[in-house]
Every structure is written in C-alpha cells, then in structure tokens.
Write a protein that holds these residues in place. Structure first.
Motif, PDB file in Angstrom:
ATOM      1  N   ARG A 196      -6.618   2.455   3.190  1.00  0.00           N
ATOM      2  CA  ARG A 196      -6.361   1.423   2.174  1.00  0.00           C
ATOM      3  C   ARG A 196      -6.435   0.013   2.732  1.00  0.00           C
ATOM      4  O   ARG A 196      -6.795  -0.911   2.016  1.00  0.00           O
ATOM      5  N   MET A 197      -6.059  -0.149   4.003  1.00  0.00           N
ATOM      6  CA  MET A 197      -6.061  -1.482   4.598  1.00  0.00           C
ATOM      7  C   MET A 197      -7.334  -1.762   5.401  1.00  0.00           C
ATOM      8  O   MET A 197      -7.490  -2.833   5.968  1.00  0.00           O
ATOM      9  N   SER A 198      -8.236  -0.774   5.462  1.00  0.00           N
ATOM     10  CA  SER A 198      -9.472  -0.881   6.249  1.00  0.00           C
ATOM     11  C   SER A 198      -9.187  -1.196   7.713  1.00  0.00           C
ATOM     12  O   SER A 198      -9.807  -2.060   8.317  1.00  0.00           O
ATOM     13  N   VAL A 199      -8.220  -0.475   8.261  1.00  0.00           N
ATOM     14  CA  VAL A 199      -7.919  -0.573   9.690  1.00  0.00           C
ATOM     15  C   VAL A 199      -7.920   0.844  10.253  1.00  0.00           C
ATOM     16  O   VAL A 199      -7.905   1.825   9.506  1.00  0.00           O
TER      17      VAL A 199
ATOM     18  N   ARG B 176       6.333  11.810   4.306  1.00  0.00           N
ATOM     19  CA  ARG B 176       5.656  10.715   3.620  1.00  0.00           C
ATOM     20  C   ARG B 176       6.465   9.440   3.823  1.00  0.00           C
ATOM     21  O   ARG B 176       7.634   9.476   4.182  1.00  0.00           O
ATOM     22  N   LEU B 177       5.809   8.331   3.562  1.00  0.00           N
ATOM     23  CA  LEU B 177       6.427   7.023   3.746  1.00  0.00           C
ATOM     24  C   LEU B 177       6.901   6.483   2.412  1.00  0.00           C
ATOM     25  O   LEU B 177       6.293   6.752   1.374  1.00  0.00           O
ATOM     26  N   ARG B 178       7.970   5.708   2.462  1.00  0.00           N
ATOM     27  CA  ARG B 178       8.424   5.006   1.269  1.00  0.00           C
ATOM     28  C   ARG B 178       9.033   3.676   1.692  1.00  0.00           C
ATOM     29  O   ARG B 178       9.538   3.527   2.801  1.00  0.00           O
ATOM     30  N   VAL B 179       8.964   2.703   0.815  1.00  0.00           N
ATOM     31  CA  VAL B 179       9.566   1.394   1.067  1.00  0.00           C
ATOM     32  C   VAL B 179      11.063   1.505   0.786  1.00  0.00           C
ATOM     33  O   VAL B 179      11.475   2.058  -0.236  1.00  0.00           O
ATOM     34  N   THR B 180      11.868   0.989   1.703  1.00  0.00           N
ATOM     35  CA  THR B 180      13.325   1.039   1.558  1.00  0.00           C
ATOM     36  C   THR B 180      13.808  -0.140   0.705  1.00  0.00           C
ATOM     37  O   THR B 180      13.050  -1.096   0.459  1.00  0.00           O
ATOM     38  N   PRO B 181      15.062  -0.114   0.295  1.00  0.00           N
ATOM     39  CA  PRO B 181      15.616  -1.284  -0.401  1.00  0.00           C
ATOM     40  C   PRO B 181      15.490  -2.570   0.418  1.00  0.00           C
ATOM     41  O   PRO B 181      15.202  -3.630  -0.134  1.00  0.00           O
ATOM     42  N   LEU B 182      15.671  -2.477   1.736  1.00  0.00           N
ATOM     43  CA  LEU B 182      15.512  -3.662   2.575  1.00  0.00           C
ATOM     44  C   LEU B 182      14.049  -4.140   2.558  1.00  0.00           C
ATOM     45  O   LEU B 182      13.790  -5.347   2.495  1.00  0.00           O
TER      46      LEU B 182
ATOM     47  N   ALA C  61       0.838  -1.203   0.000  1.00  0.00           N
ATOM     48  CA  ALA C  61       0.000   0.000   0.000  1.00  0.00           C
ATOM     49  C   ALA C  61       0.873   1.254   0.000  1.00  0.00           C
ATOM     50  O   ALA C  61       0.596   2.218  -0.725  1.00  0.00           O
ATOM     51  N   ILE C  62       1.927   1.247   0.812  1.00  0.00           N
ATOM     52  CA  ILE C  62       2.853   2.387   0.850  1.00  0.00           C
ATOM     53  C   ILE C  62       3.522   2.554  -0.503  1.00  0.00           C
ATOM     54  O   ILE C  62       3.630   3.667  -1.032  1.00  0.00           O
ATOM     55  N   ASP C  63       3.937   1.464  -1.101  1.00  0.00           N
ATOM     56  CA  ASP C  63       4.588   1.506  -2.408  1.00  0.00           C
ATOM     57  C   ASP C  63       3.659   2.062  -3.482  1.00  0.00           C
ATOM     58  O   ASP C  63       4.114   2.659  -4.446  1.00  0.00           O
ATOM     59  N   SER C  64       2.359   1.879  -3.296  1.00  0.00           N
ATOM     60  CA  SER C  64       1.415   2.374  -4.301  1.00  0.00           C
ATOM     61  C   SER C  64       0.835   3.736  -3.924  1.00  0.00           C
ATOM     62  O   SER C  64      -0.129   4.182  -4.534  1.00  0.00           O
ATOM     63  N   GLY C  65       1.443   4.403  -2.907  1.00  0.00           N
ATOM     64  CA  GLY C  65       1.065   5.782  -2.646  1.00  0.00           C
ATOM     65  C   GLY C  65       0.487   6.108  -1.291  1.00  0.00           C
ATOM     66  O   GLY C  65       0.184   7.274  -1.023  1.00  0.00           O
ATOM     67  N   ALA C  66       0.289   5.147  -0.411  1.00  0.00           N
ATOM     68  CA  ALA C  66      -0.220   5.448   0.933  1.00  0.00           C
ATOM     69  C   ALA C  66       0.927   6.060   1.730  1.00  0.00           C
ATOM     70  O   ALA C  66       1.766   5.352   2.267  1.00  0.00           O
ATOM     71  N   GLY C  67       0.973   7.372   1.787  1.00  0.00           N
ATOM     72  CA  GLY C  67       2.114   8.050   2.376  1.00  0.00           C
ATOM     73  C   GLY C  67       1.964   8.455   3.823  1.00  0.00           C
ATOM     74  O   GLY C  67       2.871   9.021   4.406  1.00  0.00           O
ATOM     75  N   SER C  68       0.796   8.155   4.436  1.00  0.00           N
ATOM     76  CA  SER C  68       0.557   8.548   5.829  1.00  0.00           C
ATOM     77  C   SER C  68      -0.217   7.448   6.542  1.00  0.00           C
ATOM     78  O   SER C  68      -0.781   6.551   5.903  1.00  0.00           O
TER      79      SER C  68
END
Length: 156
Positions: A59-62, A93-99, A45-52
């Motif tokens: 997006r996750m319905s939580v 904003r959030l982003r997915v790291t290489p790890l 979800a973060i990778d597809s734009g959920a930045g907060s």
C-alpha cells in the motif's frame, strides 16, 4: 513574471514541505516527538485494512523490510498493536491503538490550524481559490498512501 513548470512543481512541493514540517514541529511541542509523515501514512493504511508488513509495504510502495521497520517504530511507541486475526488463529494483524488515533487526530487539528494561518496570511478568498484550483487540477483523489514509496522510488 513567467515561471517554468519545474518552478511550479517546486512551489507545490515547498508548500507541502512547509506544512508538514510545521505540523511535525507542533506535534513534538504537544508531546508526540519524532512523528514522521510516513508514520501517519502507515497508520492510515493500517486503519484501512493493511494488517501485515507485506500488505503495508504494497500500500505504501515500500519494501516489506521498510514496512516492518515502520511497524516496529509504531509498535514501540504504542501507536499500533498486533492482535490475533479472528479469521486465522495462526496470523496476527495490526490495528491502530487509541494513542495512535490521538496522534492522527492531533495532526489533523494542527493542519487545520496551519490552514487558518495561511488564510490569515493570504486571505480567505485567495486560499479558497487556491484550494479550488488545486482540486480541479489534482482531481478527486489527491491523497495517496503510497507517497513515501513514490517519492523515493527508483524505476531503473
């Protein structure tokens, strides 16, 4: 033997659970301990734009609080990072790291290996038929990122 609709739902859920539990176990064996399915859903979800946390929760319905707890875990493990928002200097904003990408990629590889094991177990054609029929029944979008919230949702 005739099965009920509930039996079918439980068989499908059991198949999902067996694959996911096996993948989580194998991820731990490969050095990624304590990965949960919700972590993968969140990173996607973060990778597809959920930045907060608010957007991730939607997006996750939580709840926003549940999303914030997930974000804390992912940050602690180095799977995501917070960075300045280029459009608004006051926000992060959030982003997915290489790890984090490595965790997701390793998980995908493991699922491919598990699929191959199922193919060896029931046969190539049988598995292809199962996948084809499930695709027909489920439709074009079988994967929803809101699955963690949907499973635990209380609509009362």
């Amino acid at each position: 033997m005739t099965r009920s609709g509930a039996d079918l739902a439980l068989l499908l859920l059991g198949g999902y659970r067996r694959l996911v539990d096996s993948a989580v176990q194998e991820l731990a064996a490969r050095g990624f301990e304590d990965v949960r399915p919700s972590h993968d859903f969140a990173m996607r979800a973060i990778d597809s734009g959920a930045g907060s946390a608010s957007e991730l929760g939607r997006r996750m319905s939580v709840t926003k609080q549940a999303a914030a707890r997930t974000i804390s875990v992912l940050l602690e493990r180095g799977w995501i990072a917070r960075e300045d928002d280029p459009d608004d200097g006051r926000r992060k904003r959030l982003r997915v790291t290489p790890l984090g990408r490595e965790v997701m990629s390793t998980g995908e590889t493991i699922f491919d290996e598990l699929r191959q094991a199922w193919e060896r177990e029931i046969g190539r054609q049988e598995l292809a038929t199962l996948e084809e029929q499930l695709s027909r029944l489920v439709g074009d979008a079988p994967i929803r990122l809101d699955a963690p919230g949907w499973v635990s949702r209380d609509d009362d």
